[in-house]
Design a protein around this motif. Structure first.
Motif, PDB file in Angstrom:
ATOM      1  N   LYS A   3      53.659  44.971  36.085  1.00 51.95           N
ATOM      2  CA  LYS A   3      53.935  43.623  36.580  1.00 51.95           C
ATOM      3  C   LYS A   3      52.701  42.742  36.425  1.00 51.95           C
ATOM      4  N   ARG A   4      52.937  41.488  36.130  1.00 52.52           N
ATOM      5  CA  ARG A   4      51.849  40.514  36.016  1.00 52.52           C
ATOM      6  C   ARG A   4      51.409  40.085  37.411  1.00 52.52           C
ATOM      7  N   ASN A   5      50.125  39.792  37.554  1.00 52.29           N
ATOM      8  CA  ASN A   5      49.614  39.269  38.812  1.00 52.29           C
ATOM      9  C   ASN A   5      49.625  37.744  38.718  1.00 52.29           C
ATOM     10  N   LEU A   6      50.520  37.119  39.450  1.00 49.66           N
ATOM     11  CA  LEU A   6      50.692  35.672  39.418  1.00 49.66           C
ATOM     12  C   LEU A   6      49.968  35.043  40.600  1.00 49.66           C
ATOM     13  N   ILE A   7      49.123  34.073  40.323  1.00 48.79           N
ATOM     14  CA  ILE A   7      48.420  33.325  41.360  1.00 48.79           C
ATOM     15  C   ILE A   7      48.971  31.905  41.353  1.00 48.79           C
ATOM     16  N   LEU A   8      49.720  31.556  42.379  1.00 49.29           N
ATOM     17  CA  LEU A   8      50.301  30.214  42.490  1.00 49.29           C
ATOM     18  C   LEU A   8      49.382  29.366  43.358  1.00 49.29           C
ATOM     19  N   PHE A   9      48.905  28.255  42.794  1.00 47.28           N
ATOM     20  CA  PHE A   9      47.949  27.432  43.529  1.00 47.28           C
ATOM     21  C   PHE A   9      48.543  26.078  43.891  1.00 47.28           C
ATOM     22  N   GLN A  47      54.168  39.812  40.354  1.00 43.33           N
ATOM     23  CA  GLN A  47      53.975  39.773  41.807  1.00 43.33           C
ATOM     24  C   GLN A  47      53.098  38.568  42.106  1.00 43.33           C
ATOM     25  N   ALA A  48      53.556  37.676  42.984  1.00 40.45           N
ATOM     26  CA  ALA A  48      52.864  36.421  43.246  1.00 40.45           C
ATOM     27  C   ALA A  48      52.097  36.447  44.563  1.00 40.45           C
ATOM     28  N   SER A  49      50.965  35.744  44.560  1.00 39.38           N
ATOM     29  CA  SER A  49      50.228  35.426  45.777  1.00 39.38           C
ATOM     30  C   SER A  49      49.770  33.972  45.637  1.00 39.38           C
ATOM     31  N   PHE A  69      47.337  35.424  36.226  1.00 41.68           N
ATOM     32  CA  PHE A  69      47.967  34.262  35.617  1.00 41.68           C
ATOM     33  C   PHE A  69      48.026  33.170  36.680  1.00 41.68           C
ATOM     34  N   PHE A  70      47.275  32.094  36.474  1.00 40.11           N
ATOM     35  CA  PHE A  70      47.235  30.990  37.425  1.00 40.11           C
ATOM     36  C   PHE A  70      48.309  29.975  37.051  1.00 40.11           C
ATOM     37  N   ILE A  71      49.132  29.608  38.042  1.00 44.47           N
ATOM     38  CA  ILE A  71      50.262  28.698  37.828  1.00 44.47           C
ATOM     39  C   ILE A  71      50.275  27.672  38.945  1.00 44.47           C
TER      40      ILE A  71
END
Length: 80
Positions: A3-9, A47-49, A69-71
Motif C-alpha cells: 500500500k502507498r503511504n498517502l499524506i493528505l495536507f 493508507q492515508a494520514s 505521496f503528498f496530496i
C-alpha cells in the motif's frame, strides 16, 4: 503490491471550510458516503494520514514512511 503511504495536507482551503474544519482536517470531511481520505485510499490503494493544524495533530497523527505521496486534501479524487 504494498500500500502507498498517502499524506493528505490542509492548505488555505481549510480556513474557507470552517466551521466544518474546526474539529477535523479537510481529509476527514465526508462527501457523500466516504471521507476525502477514504476516497484517496480507494483510488490509489493506500493508507492515508494528515498534516493539519497543530491543535488537531494529536487527534489525527501523521504517519511517515520511506516513500510518501503528498496530496492536497481539498482536491476531489477522480479516475480522470
Amino acid at each position: 503490491m504494498p500500500k502507498r503511504n498517502l499524506i493528505l495536507f490542509d492548505d488555505k482551503a481549510w480556513a474557507g471550510l470552517r466551521p466544518l474544519t474546526w474539529l477535523r482536517p479537510v481529509a476527514e470531511i465526508r462527501v457523500g458516503l466516504l471521507t476525502m481520505a477514504e476516497r484517496w485510499e480507494m483510488l490509489l490503494t493506500g493508507q492515508a494520514s494528515c498534516v493539519t493544524q497543530d491543535y488537531l495533530a494529536e487527534e489525527y497523527p501523521l504517519a511517515l514512511a520511506r516513500d510518501n505521496f503528498f496530496i492536497n486534501a481539498s482536491l476531489l479524487p477522480t479516475h480522470d
